[in-house]
Scaffold this motif. Structure first.
Motif, mmCIF file in Angstrom:
data_model
loop_
_atom_site.group_PDB
_atom_site.id
_atom_site.type_symbol
_atom_site.label_atom_id
_atom_site.label_comp_id
_atom_site.label_asym_id
_atom_site.label_seq_id
_atom_site.Cartn_x
_atom_site.Cartn_y
_atom_site.Cartn_z
ATOM 1 N N VAL A 1 88.769 72.301 67.280
ATOM 2 C CA VAL A 1 88.544 70.858 67.470
ATOM 3 C C VAL A 1 89.838 70.209 67.945
ATOM 4 C CG1 VAL A 1 86.738 70.759 65.722
ATOM 5 C CG2 VAL A 1 89.096 70.334 65.051
ATOM 6 N N ARG A 2 89.689 69.166 68.727
ATOM 7 C CA ARG A 2 90.837 68.361 69.128
ATOM 8 C C ARG A 2 91.223 67.454 67.971
ATOM 9 N NH1 ARG A 2 89.602 64.634 72.463
ATOM 10 N NH2 ARG A 2 91.686 64.315 73.353
ATOM 11 N N SER A 3 92.508 67.400 67.667
ATOM 12 C CA SER A 3 92.958 66.552 66.562
ATOM 13 C C SER A 3 92.545 65.103 66.798
ATOM 14 C CB SER A 3 94.485 66.662 66.407
ATOM 15 O OG SER A 3 94.853 67.963 65.989
ATOM 16 N N GLU A 4 92.582 64.684 68.038
ATOM 17 C CA GLU A 4 92.197 63.309 68.367
ATOM 18 C C GLU A 4 90.768 62.996 67.945
ATOM 19 O OE1 GLU A 4 93.024 59.500 69.875
ATOM 20 O OE2 GLU A 4 94.386 61.213 69.595
ATOM 21 N N GLN B 1 87.545 60.240 64.800
ATOM 22 C CA GLN B 1 86.244 59.634 65.099
ATOM 23 C C GLN B 1 85.165 60.089 64.115
ATOM 24 O OE1 GLN B 1 86.507 57.343 67.479
ATOM 25 N NE2 GLN B 1 88.646 58.055 67.740
ATOM 26 N N ALA B 2 85.186 61.383 63.790
ATOM 27 C CA ALA B 2 84.145 61.921 62.900
ATOM 28 C C ALA B 2 84.556 63.308 62.413
ATOM 29 C CB ALA B 2 82.808 62.015 63.635
ATOM 30 N N ASP B 3 83.998 63.717 61.273
ATOM 31 C CA ASP B 3 84.242 65.059 60.756
ATOM 32 C C ASP B 3 83.582 66.093 61.666
ATOM 33 O OD1 ASP B 3 85.724 64.352 58.505
ATOM 34 O OD2 ASP B 3 83.932 64.080 57.271
ATOM 35 N N PRO B 4 84.257 67.208 61.952
ATOM 36 C CA PRO B 4 83.655 68.247 62.790
ATOM 37 C C PRO B 4 82.636 69.106 62.045
ATOM 38 C CG PRO B 4 85.852 68.914 62.101
ATOM 39 C CD PRO B 4 85.655 67.507 61.609
ATOM 40 N N LEU B 5 82.772 69.147 60.713
ATOM 41 C CA LEU B 5 81.874 69.919 59.863
ATOM 42 C C LEU B 5 81.550 69.092 58.629
ATOM 43 C CD1 LEU B 5 83.795 73.352 59.822
ATOM 44 C CD2 LEU B 5 81.874 72.752 61.299
ATOM 45 N N ALA B 6 80.511 69.491 57.922
ATOM 46 C CA ALA B 6 80.205 68.847 56.647
ATOM 47 C C ALA B 6 81.329 69.125 55.661
ATOM 48 C CB ALA B 6 78.880 69.366 56.104
ATOM 49 N N ARG B 7 81.730 68.111 54.884
ATOM 50 C CA ARG B 7 82.749 68.325 53.861
ATOM 51 C C ARG B 7 82.172 69.104 52.680
ATOM 52 N NH1 ARG B 7 86.828 63.120 53.713
ATOM 53 N NH2 ARG B 7 86.833 62.705 55.953
ATOM 54 N N ARG C 1 92.141 59.248 58.762
ATOM 55 C CA ARG C 1 92.954 58.172 59.332
ATOM 56 C C ARG C 1 94.114 58.747 60.152
ATOM 57 N NH1 ARG C 1 93.282 57.287 54.015
ATOM 58 N NH2 ARG C 1 95.560 57.524 54.170
ATOM 59 N N ARG C 2 94.498 58.039 61.189
ATOM 60 C CA ARG C 2 95.615 58.474 62.015
ATOM 61 C C ARG C 2 96.926 58.547 61.219
ATOM 62 N NH1 ARG C 2 94.895 58.410 67.549
ATOM 63 N NH2 ARG C 2 92.878 57.600 68.238
ATOM 64 N N GLN D 1 98.616 65.637 62.784
ATOM 65 C CA GLN D 1 99.765 64.911 63.333
ATOM 66 C C GLN D 1 100.761 65.844 64.029
ATOM 67 O OE1 GLN D 1 101.268 62.824 59.858
ATOM 68 N NE2 GLN D 1 100.064 61.005 60.337
ATOM 69 N N GLU D 2 100.618 67.150 63.805
ATOM 70 C CA GLU D 2 101.570 68.118 64.363
ATOM 71 C C GLU D 2 100.989 68.968 65.487
ATOM 72 O OE1 GLU D 2 103.788 70.359 61.330
ATOM 73 O OE2 GLU D 2 102.658 69.207 59.850
ATOM 74 N N PHE D 3 99.669 69.125 65.514
ATOM 75 C CA PHE D 3 99.043 70.031 66.469
ATOM 76 C C PHE D 3 97.951 69.301 67.246
ATOM 77 C CE2 PHE D 3 100.494 72.418 62.782
ATOM 78 C CZ PHE D 3 101.277 73.415 63.362
ATOM 79 N N ASP D 4 97.847 69.595 68.534
ATOM 80 C CA ASP D 4 96.839 68.954 69.384
ATOM 81 C C ASP D 4 95.442 69.433 69.062
ATOM 82 O OD1 ASP D 4 98.766 67.491 70.733
ATOM 83 O OD2 ASP D 4 99.036 69.021 72.283
#
Length: 327
Positions: free
Chosen positions: A125-128, A132-138, A167-168, A175-178
């Protein structure tokens, strides 16, 4: 000089350590431990702290073999391996192709899963996009694609203080990896198995005293209990050894490797998942490979010499056209 030495004569070994990766302090501990052990066995040792002039320093030293005690990039990702291949210098641990694949968690999945080795699902997944939304269910896990030693791992739960969505300004690997690898969180227990000399040594359970088995827990004395051998059913221990040997073979590892697992003990054999195979396991006093070797009756000095012997045998076979893997 020890009478039960593994090598039949003494060698000049350059121990490559340090570097500039996050794991530099661990690498220095590993490298100095290895160097001390080799010197105790009568070998000539040149200690080299990795820098941009490393090729010239190795060429000047003219060692019989390089002991690669680096962790992380560029010592574990194929960069140093390719350099040493070009220089024609024998070296320990896995080769270029294996290192490129094994340090990349997504490539490792692509290599191992088709061979029946269970690994968690997930995707890059892109960190950006995490904002916007979770990539998987928590709950789910986020980790860098090509870092080792649990560097930059975050477990995102409903109760975590990262926000929902993240949050950003929340501290974390985003914050460290794209880009990051997102995997479902597997409840249960942390297990690991070392392979040395083509043999799976045993199974250790890792029980952090707080939180999870992250970089700090791995390398801070007293923060994690190591249970060796792990108090687990025989069939689970046998599976751990089987998967570790198969991963070592499929990836083309040499010398030593360590395969890490999560085991959901409520699911039995179906709850055992390989997380990764480490081609440059730590050799510090707290490291798992030396610990399992001790349990198997192998001293630290014997372990170090065994790894060196594997390298010398491999490159001797390569020079004579003998059979050897692509690692």
């Amino acid at each position: 000089m020890s009478e039960n030495r593994v090598l039949d004569r003494t060698y000049h070994v350059a121990v490559l350590m340090g570097g500039w990766a996050n794991e530099r302090p661990v690498s220095l501990m590993s490298g100095n431990g290895v160097a001390d052990a080799l010197e105790a066995r009568g070998h000539r040792v040149t200690r080299i702290d990795m820098d941009r002039d490393v090729a010239a320093r190795i060429a000047e030293a003219k060692p019989d073999v390089v002991f690669n005690a680096l962790h992380g990039v560029p010592g574990e990702d194929g960069t140093v391996q390719g350099m040493l291949d070009l220089m024609g210098v024998p070296y320990t641990h896995s080769g270029l192709a294996t290192s490129v694949i094994a340090i990349d968690k997504e490539l490792t999945k692509q290599a191992l899963v088709p061979h029946g080795i269970p690994m968690p699902g997930g995707r890059i997944v892109r960190s950006e996009d995490l904002y916007q939304a979770d990539p998987l269910a928590r709950p789910y896990v986020l980790k860098p694609v090509n870092e080792g030693s649990s560097v930059g791992v975050a477990i995102v739960t409903e109760e975590s203080n990262y926000g929902n969505p993240i949050r950003r300004d929340a501290a974390g690997p985003w914050q460290e990896f794209d880009s990051l690898l997102a995997e479902p969180f597997i409840r249960g227990r942390e297990l690991t198995t070392a392979v040395v000399g083509g043999e799976a040594l045993g199974v250790t359970e890792l029980v952090p005293k707080s939180g999870f088995y992250d970089f700090e827990a791995k390398y801070t004395d007293g923060m994690t209990d190591h249970i060796c051998p792990a108090d687990i059913p025989e069939n689970i221990a046998a599976l751990c050894k089987q998967y570790a040997l198969e991963a070592h073979r499929v990836l083309g590892c040499r010398g030593t490797s360590r395969t890490d697992y999560r085991w959901d003990d409520e699911q039995g054999e179906d709850g055992l998942f390989v997380l990764e195979t480490n081609t440059q396991p730590g050799m510090t006093p707290l490291s798992l490979v030396p610990e399992q070797a001790r349990f198997a009756g192998m001293s630290y000095e014997d372990l170090v010499e065994t790894i060196v012997k594997d390298a010398l045998d491999y490159f001797a076979g390569a020079e004579t056209g003998g059979e050897h893997g692509n690692g």
